[in-house]
Design a protein around this motif. Sequence first.
Motif, PDB file in Angstrom:
ATOM      1  N   LEU B 400       0.731  -1.056   0.076  1.00 23.84           N
ATOM      2  CA  LEU B 400       0.037   0.080   0.047  1.00 23.84           C
ATOM      3  C   LEU B 400       0.848   1.194  -0.060  1.00 23.84           C
ATOM      4  O   LEU B 400       0.518   2.316  -0.419  1.00 23.84           O
ATOM      5  N   ASP B 401       2.030   1.157   0.527  1.00 25.69           N
ATOM      6  CA  ASP B 401       3.017   2.279   0.707  1.00 25.69           C
ATOM      7  C   ASP B 401       3.223   2.608  -0.839  1.00 25.69           C
ATOM      8  O   ASP B 401       3.199   3.899  -1.065  1.00 25.69           O
ATOM      9  N   TYR B 404       0.342   4.227  -2.858  1.00 21.69           N
ATOM     10  CA  TYR B 404       0.218   5.517  -2.414  1.00 21.69           C
ATOM     11  C   TYR B 404       0.992   6.487  -3.250  1.00 21.69           C
ATOM     12  O   TYR B 404       0.644   7.542  -3.616  1.00 21.69           O
ATOM     13  N   ARG B 405       2.476   5.885  -3.383  1.00 22.60           N
ATOM     14  CA  ARG B 405       3.378   6.932  -4.292  1.00 22.60           C
ATOM     15  C   ARG B 405       2.842   6.901  -5.623  1.00 22.60           C
ATOM     16  O   ARG B 405       3.464   7.891  -6.074  1.00 22.60           O
ATOM     17  N   PRO B 408      -2.333   7.274  -6.215  1.00 24.55           N
ATOM     18  CA  PRO B 408      -3.168   7.551  -4.976  1.00 24.55           C
ATOM     19  C   PRO B 408      -4.530   7.054  -4.991  1.00 24.55           C
ATOM     20  O   PRO B 408      -5.199   6.722  -4.060  1.00 24.55           O
ATOM     21  N   TRP B 411      -4.743   3.676  -3.933  1.00 27.68           N
ATOM     22  CA  TRP B 411      -4.562   3.418  -2.605  1.00 27.68           C
ATOM     23  C   TRP B 411      -5.712   3.729  -1.898  1.00 27.68           C
ATOM     24  O   TRP B 411      -5.963   2.841  -0.847  1.00 27.68           O
ATOM     25  N   LEU B 512       1.250   6.258   6.907  1.00 27.69           N
ATOM     26  CA  LEU B 512       0.504   4.991   6.193  1.00 27.69           C
ATOM     27  C   LEU B 512       0.321   3.764   7.236  1.00 27.69           C
ATOM     28  O   LEU B 512      -0.545   3.181   7.047  1.00 27.69           O
ATOM     29  N   ASP B 516      -2.941   1.820   7.842  1.00 25.15           N
ATOM     30  CA  ASP B 516      -3.123   0.435   7.720  1.00 25.15           C
ATOM     31  C   ASP B 516      -3.629  -0.081   8.799  1.00 25.15           C
ATOM     32  O   ASP B 516      -4.803  -0.918   9.268  1.00 25.15           O
TER      33      ASP B 516
END
Lengths: 519, 629
Positions: B400-401, B404-405, B408, B411, B512, B516
Amino acid sequence: MITHVAISPTSSSFPFIGILIGLPALGALVLALLPRQAKQAIRWTALGVSVVSLGVAVAMAICFKAGNDGYQFFTNHSWATSLGVSWMTGVDGISLFMVVLTTLLVPLALLGAGEHRRTKPFTAWLLLLEAACIGSFVSLDLILFFFFFELTLIPSYFLIAGWGGPARAAAAVKFFLYTFLGSAMMLVGILYVAFTHEAQTHVLTFSLQALEGTKFSGVAGVLLFCAFTIGFAIKAPIFPFHTWSPDTYAESPIGAVIILSGIMAKLGTYGIIRFDLGIFGHASRVVAPVMLTLAVIGMIYGAIVACAQRDLKRIIAYSSLAQMGFIVLGIFSFSTIGLTGSVLLMVNHGIITAAFFLLIGWIVKRRGTSNAGELVGLQGPAPVLAATFTIVMLASIGLPGLNGFVSEYLVLIGTFITHRWWAVVGVTAVVFAALYLLWAYQRVFHGKAEGANAATKDLSWGERAVIAPLILLIVVLGIFPGPILHRIEPSVRHTLTHVSTNSCAVGSHCATQSMGGSK
Amino acid sequence: MIHFAPVMLFFPLLGFLVLVTFGRRMGEKASGTIATVAIGLSFVAALITFLGLLGQSNREVTENLYTWIPVGSLHVNIALLVDPLSITMCLFVTFISALIHLYSTGYMHGERDATKFFVYLNLFVFSMLVLVLGNNLLLTFVGWEGVGVCSYWLVSYYFDKDAAASAGKKAFIYNRVGDVGLLLAMFLIFDKTGTLNYLDIFGHLGSFTTLAATMAVLALMLAAAGKSAQIPLFNWLPDAMEGPTPVSALIHAATMVTAGVYLLCRMNPLLSLSPDGRVVIAIIGGATAFVAATIGTSQRDIKKVLAFSTVSQIGFMVLAVGTGAYVAAIFLMICHAFYKALLFLGSGSVIHGLHGEQDIDRMGALRKFMPITFATFLIGWLAIAGVPPFASFWSKGDVLDSVYRHYPALWVLGIITAILTAYYMSRLFFLVFTGKARFDEPAADGRPAIHDPHESPKVMTIPLVVLAVGTLLVAGIDLPWMHAHTLKAFLEPVFTTNLYDPNESSGLQIILAAVDAIMAVIGIAVAWVAWRNGPDRPKLEPKFLANVWYWDNFYDAIIGRPGQRLAQEAARADVAVIDGAVMGAAAVVTKRAQALRRIQTGQVRHYALFIAAGLVAILVFLLVKAFHP
């Protein structure tokens, strides 16, 4: 003016080919002379002859020099000089394994077909058929080829008409009518080619190697190509000339259908490779898009129609149509990889389809039908039968590690390189093949067996021994196809030179590009 | 020691050959033992190979066995590529396989054809190792199809049951559709690079245009969608639960279904050429993760919940691949292999203890009856739900990290899916192990009451305990926030194009990670409120989700039924149109329609005569032309 005799035949001291044609033919004659009641003598004679033939063929394959693209064990005896016809025979990498396969399938057909009424004529016809098939594969003279090619019809006609299913008479006639119609056109074509060659060189000959140098105008080339190809397309069969085959395969006795589908069908595709590509290089290129399209249609159409069949024999008939499509696709890819794949697929399909029909024959023997609607859950009472059927089915589907995959893969990747879009459409056929075969398998072998199905006997040791060589080949050729490929490839390369260099129509510009021969 | 690689393959193959030859005579117990020992030895060989590789500076070793297909420029070897990626796969595949083999000796006790089960299982492990060790795409394809056919056999293991037979076939067909993608990808790659060897392909990437690379990547994604049960080919996997539960654990959770992710990771240098292709991969992965998680909330069969959970988790892996976070994908794959194998084997233990009952409506309170199963399942549940400090918190957090980058929007979808994951797993856990027992009275549909739920025998609980311990420890191989990236450092040489570096910004990472963890807690809390007392009240199982978004019905309507009709029509047309045209044409040509009709009534002799006449005519023509050219 003979322009092109590139092949340097190697002759051999041992007359392999003469024996391979002569022995079964002689065997058929001997059987004809034996008294009808001597069933054991008849069976053993037939078996002995066919097994010795197999031994000779295997010996020939061992003596065959790999890496050589010419004809080996070459013989040339002129017997009708004024006609330009001669007994010219030889094998190369393309025909070698078909000859070996023929000699393998005949003893298996004799053993696997079980007892027949009127054993004597049945076995005699089968041996004659073997001789005719081998003769067709080794003939390097067009008339000689035609003779053997036609000769196959007579024993197969009598085998179907004499020992087939309830609708055998109609099936036999349809088969005969259809294939004979094709042959008639081919004969006209052969004569036209020879006379054109004679006009160009003042030599009347039917020698394939001589005729390969003949030049044709564009239109004549294409017409001649069609005259030859319709005959071959019917024999194979190629879509849309296939409708004789489901009836014939369904009605024929198992012993005959093994040879019909395993060997005789390959005479069609073999003929295309040997004669169409050899003599009509330019026309082959012109017509290639049509042939490729018919091939792809056959691959998909055959599979779709197979899905709707109830009878196992008909399923295999339509499956064969699809497989023949693969073979034709590889041929007209004009790539070394694709054509090598086609030649290998001819061998592999012969093995697979023979195994299928043996197994179906044994199912019919037990249950009196090959209708999938009446067969349920056979895996329960007959696990070995089911396991054997599964292996053959997976080979046919193209599971890697089994023999069918290697050839199918070579055909597709070779075609992709030279004729991309046909391969892209054709590759979907691998899904359909899985669809109809797994469907059939589920109906016949899965589910709960009841009544007569539950009492189905498993394969006897004798039957296991008969099918074992085919299963062994399915596995071994899937894992070690190298030795065979090494022998096929040089001849394939040589054949493809006709398509690229011997490909100029009279008066047309001659492009000398190679048709992807390197890939 | 590095040359031990072929030995890994040798033992399962030997086991397969021995069992296929002598299995039936040896009986169930001996077969199970031989099969288990074979895989155990394979694990030892993998371990030795791994240690050998660690001792080498060059960690890409090719073990050439022989030339398989030599034609023209196509040269395919049977050769093994031992590198960090393949050995990582081998280690967890053989380890988990060995445990599941051991478990199966208990679970399959008394089954008809139990020896055959072990035959398939050993062949499966062999194929899986071929898949990951093959040094070229075609050899990988051999393993790919091998595991597929083993899956077919094992799903339809109870072949006299129609549902099982159909499920096996469905799995095979869906995979075949994916195979078309792998075949096309191979053709395209061979056309561009002239080779199928991974290392050689990566050396010739220059010949790819962006378009060609995207086509190849999409074809690979199709392959991965088939094998790894992603949209649009995911719906074979839930049906595959018809197979025995150890099979579901091994093939349909821990190993085979991750092969698609492996393939995409293996081909990462090619993926790096196609940003568009990676976007598609990320979307497919994210969408699959979400869709499968929603379906997982509404299933009542314990194995189906786990099956959709598997689809969803693999979706996360594919999503990671789409963002270029290959290490994260492999990390999640390994963690998932442990906890999902644990959960499936736990569910098998439950099913075993309840004499075949799979409906979670008919469970409850099992913690009292099956303490070991309960305790180990608890660990698996916490691990998959993403509760810190358990496995999925680290591995899914990593994914997920990276998402996200890069994307988005995806994400957000991923975070929602994470809540759903915690929710459906908690629902399952509460319904099975807590609340009041619901199995001890007959069901509404007449299923009898179950009176004596029992804990499973030791051969089954020992693997559970080992897997539970493994689940607790596995995240330790790559703890991003401790800067102890053991796995990442090890896999570095394979993933030269890895786009995600967890070292980049630790501040963002912590935020983040907190998100989670909160999501996991929310999911669990909602499930606790709704389900802790059993399935009586909440209307939280919409028909749409329970029926898998009507996905099967949709395919049936647009492909299945029209396809069947097409086949029927084609078969009819084959006789009526094509055969009719040919026979008609023949009639016209010969102008003997009457004779043809008579032929068809069976008067063959007329026809034979006709042919003989034709033959003679042609022969005469031949002779005349020959003598008077």
